[in-house]
Design a protein around this motif. Sequence first.
Motif, PDB file in Angstrom:
ATOM      1  N   PHE A  91     -53.359  19.036  78.024  1.00 38.51           N
ATOM      2  CA  PHE A  91     -53.046  18.381  76.750  1.00 38.51           C
ATOM      3  C   PHE A  91     -54.197  18.640  75.789  1.00 38.51           C
ATOM      4  O   PHE A  91     -55.369  18.502  76.168  1.00 38.51           O
ATOM      5  N   VAL A  92     -53.841  18.996  74.574  1.00 36.25           N
ATOM      6  CA  VAL A  92     -54.886  19.387  73.615  1.00 36.25           C
ATOM      7  C   VAL A  92     -54.848  18.504  72.367  1.00 36.25           C
ATOM      8  O   VAL A  92     -53.912  17.723  72.177  1.00 36.25           O
TER       9      VAL A  92
ATOM     10  N   ALA B 108     -64.540  16.806  76.670  1.00 37.79           N
ATOM     11  CA  ALA B 108     -64.735  16.088  75.410  1.00 37.79           C
ATOM     12  C   ALA B 108     -64.929  17.055  74.238  1.00 37.79           C
ATOM     13  O   ALA B 108     -64.325  16.882  73.176  1.00 37.79           O
ATOM     14  N   GLY B 109     -65.709  18.120  74.501  1.00 36.17           N
ATOM     15  CA  GLY B 109     -66.020  19.054  73.410  1.00 36.17           C
ATOM     16  C   GLY B 109     -64.761  19.636  72.795  1.00 36.17           C
ATOM     17  O   GLY B 109     -64.660  19.808  71.576  1.00 36.17           O
ATOM     18  N   GLN B 110     -63.754  19.918  73.669  1.00 35.46           N
ATOM     19  CA  GLN B 110     -62.546  20.566  73.160  1.00 35.46           C
ATOM     20  C   GLN B 110     -61.381  19.623  72.918  1.00 35.46           C
ATOM     21  O   GLN B 110     -60.327  20.026  72.454  1.00 35.46           O
ATOM     22  N   GLY B 111     -61.572  18.377  73.305  1.00 32.35           N
ATOM     23  CA  GLY B 111     -60.457  17.426  73.173  1.00 32.35           C
ATOM     24  C   GLY B 111     -59.307  17.779  74.083  1.00 32.35           C
ATOM     25  O   GLY B 111     -58.137  17.594  73.741  1.00 32.35           O
ATOM     26  N   THR B 112     -59.653  18.314  75.253  1.00 29.70           N
ATOM     27  CA  THR B 112     -58.611  18.762  76.182  1.00 29.70           C
ATOM     28  C   THR B 112     -58.582  17.873  77.423  1.00 29.70           C
ATOM     29  O   THR B 112     -59.629  17.600  78.027  1.00 29.70           O
TER      30      THR B 112
ATOM     31  N   GLU C  59     -60.037  11.385  71.958  1.00 31.43           N
ATOM     32  CA  GLU C  59     -60.764  10.591  72.958  1.00 31.43           C
ATOM     33  C   GLU C  59     -60.116  10.803  74.315  1.00 31.43           C
ATOM     34  O   GLU C  59     -58.977  11.283  74.398  1.00 31.43           O
ATOM     35  N   ARG C  60     -60.824  10.430  75.361  1.00 34.51           N
ATOM     36  CA  ARG C  60     -60.263  10.569  76.700  1.00 34.51           C
ATOM     37  C   ARG C  60     -59.115   9.561  76.849  1.00 34.51           C
ATOM     38  O   ARG C  60     -59.315   8.345  76.713  1.00 34.51           O
TER      39      ARG C  60
END
Length: 894
Positions: A532-533, A462-466, A537-538
């Motif tokens: 994927f970056v 979540a922190g990195q949006g990855t 959101e998840r």
Amino acid sequence: MYRDTPKPTRLEDYQPPEFLIDRAELRFDLDAVETLVSAALEIRRNPAAKRGDGSLRLDGEQLELLEIALDDRALPPVEYVVDERTLVVQRVPDRFQLRTRVRIHPAANTALEGLYISGDMLCTQCEAEGFRRMTYFLDRPDVMARFAVTLVADATRYPVLLSNGNPIDQETLPGGRHLARWEDPFPKPSYLFALVAGDLARIEDSFTTASGREVALHLYMEPRNRDKCGHAMRSLKAAMRWDEEHYGREYDLDLFMIVAVSHFNMGAMENKGLNVFNAKYVLASPETATDQDFAGIASVVAHEYFHNWTGNRITCRDWFQLSLKEGFTVFRDQEFSADQGGRDVQRIADVRALRARQFPEDAGPMAHPVRPSSYIEINNFYTTTVYEKGAELVRMQARLLGPERFRAATDLYFQRHDGQAVTTEDFVRCMEDASGLDLTQFRRWYEQAGTPVLECTADWEAGQGTYRLEVRQHTDPTPGQPEKSPRHMPLALGLIGTDGRELPVQLAGEPAPIGPGTRVLELREARQVFEFVGLSERPVPSLLRGFSAPVKLRFPYSDEELTRLMAADPDGVARWNAAQQLAERVLLAMVVTPDTPPPQAFIDAFAAALGDQEADPALLAEVLALPSESYLGDQMQAVDVDGIHRAREALMVQVATALRADLLERYHALHRFEPVTDQAAASTDREPDLSPAAMGRRALKNLCLGYLMRAPDDAVLALCQRQYATAATMTDRIAGLRGLIRLRDTDQAELAEQALTDFYQRWSQDALVLDKWFAIQAQASAPGTLGRVKQLLRHANFSIGNPNRVRSLIGAFAAGNPVCFHAADGGGYRLLAEQVARLDPLNPQLASRLLHPLTQWRRHDASRQALMRAELEGLRARDGISPDLFEVLGKCLD
Ligand code: 0A1
Ligand code: ZN
């Protein structure tokens, strides 16, 4: 039938033919009981082949040799040897003419290969090795000859005489006979030869090709069916135009003919300029044919027409290459149908069929690669693997290349190989040469059997949006192939957010920004990770969009995620697949714990889809149809036939009860579009609408009816009866009948019996409709079905000599009624084995196909396994079984 043990033919033993045949002049003195076939063959040694012992070996079966001459010299018996399968002429020159005359017996030909009778007509089926039942020949696809054919027959019984190519001449002869001459300018292998003789009606039309040539289109049928050919003719013209527009392929003769015959082992046959069709894939009117029948006709007409380029102009070097023509041609007909009727719905139907038939084949004893490496009887290899999986292989290559490069590659294929007999390798090389792609690893798809499994997992930072997606692939061993290597395939996917919108699909390290939508990734390794970056959101991954590869994909979705995909995935196939997975989960839980009610979330998702007024009704009909019993069985270690049936029926009852009002509302809203017949006047107020939109509406309406009839109260029963009685289309009538037949063996059984009697009386003169009457009874899950099937085998309208009728009773029961076929006492197995034994000496090809449900015996519980195995052993112990059956039994028992 041969007494010796049949021997396999192997791909690795392929040798080019020692001799070639440049020209074949044939004369048929036609008669149902006894036909004489004279052949004059221009033969020469093949400069490209190794020199053998100097003798010529021709194929020939069930022929009575009457005369033989080489360069006009009658051969004495010491100069040739004839056995059951060959004619060997010793020490022949490098170039010569061989004349033979043989006698054959069409009326005694129950195998329907070679020259046979269908009703009052004479016709041929030569693929794969039927030509050798008419004359001695090099009956292999890499020998291509120019054919000139003379047909002589009684002018009253057989006023129409047809063969390939162009009509050259006609003459009246003494004694009430007449003659027709045909010449085909294109060299062709013998399997594409055809002749037809009979008292046939004809409808005509014409087509102007893109380059302005006029092609006459002739459709032949028994005279009483002449008003049922309009749809086939329209489909043909649509297919001709489509092939010009999408592949730049024009028709090449001045005449294209289709003949509808009522006795045919398969769907149809692409003989050059003279396609011979199972009548089922030609004849249709709204009153006699369902929407599915109409779609089937368009697709088979297109399929056979497309073969003119993919099969005829470019043919197969040997039968191991069968998928070269069949896989590509199925891909072409699927794309044609997608353009005609709706892309998502077509793709879903194709995926459903692949999962229902090809996946089990690929996981069972009959598993074989798309390009097999050995066979005993080639007729056993006209399989869903060669056809449908073969089409998937072409589809994946089209995806990997993209539309422009794929078109360049097919252009190259047609230009490079026109007039040749080639291999799947030649096809793949064209894909590479036109695109610059390296398909070395992709070739494994042609060589390895088995369905790859993709195990996918994901984690979210979540922190990195990855979002990291890990994909592992493996394929279980298949007979003769214990080890598999990873395959190269396209994986199409998208990412969906909570609000149902698509999220960007940007991979780590990619410089250019990539927006939301479908993205095609390439898999090559046993394990691959995609990162994927830039995600806010998840996401929920929408995987294998468009079913981009023929694999089993597993991902640990939560129910909530599947529900989101089911409601919002913009890819129709993925949307449908999510619904299937959700239903599968509910159903498999119900198999284990029978009285579990379905989760409310499932009912809510179903209700939401049912009420979706924006979506295409045809797509909704797919989304709301539960997975089939056989598909569910395929998901279990040991198939629990009864548990699956019970669970599926129970879920349908629960949906019908919970959503009665919604189902009725949607039913009525859709039914309003239909014209109805006034029963007394037997006429409709309007013509039925056969557009794809109308077909989609009927599909959804009849799906609603199917659910409602799982929990019928008086009102629903009355509605079903009314639909049956007043239907203007066979689609609606048969849906009504299917509903009513559920009442068999209940206290309202007489409603079912009345409808069945009524149906029989209306249609007893129409063979294709009567096939439906047999099939619908054979597929009923009512407990008395096995007994009824036995009675129907003795019915005056049952005929073991008509493959359509055999399939509609025995085939529909064994392959389409799991719960009755697998009755615990083995009665269903016994019935199938008895009928296969009865059929084998008559029509081994059909017998061997019908046997298939028994070959899956290892998937069942111990007691059923024993019963099934005993029937298979019993068949194997019989004297003189056909090579067809011998091969299948050997594979599934050893
Ligand atoms: N080539 C045809 C199918 C076919 C194959 C064999 C037959 O008889 C043994 C008949 C038809 C097609 O793909 O349409
Ligand atoms: Zn085909």
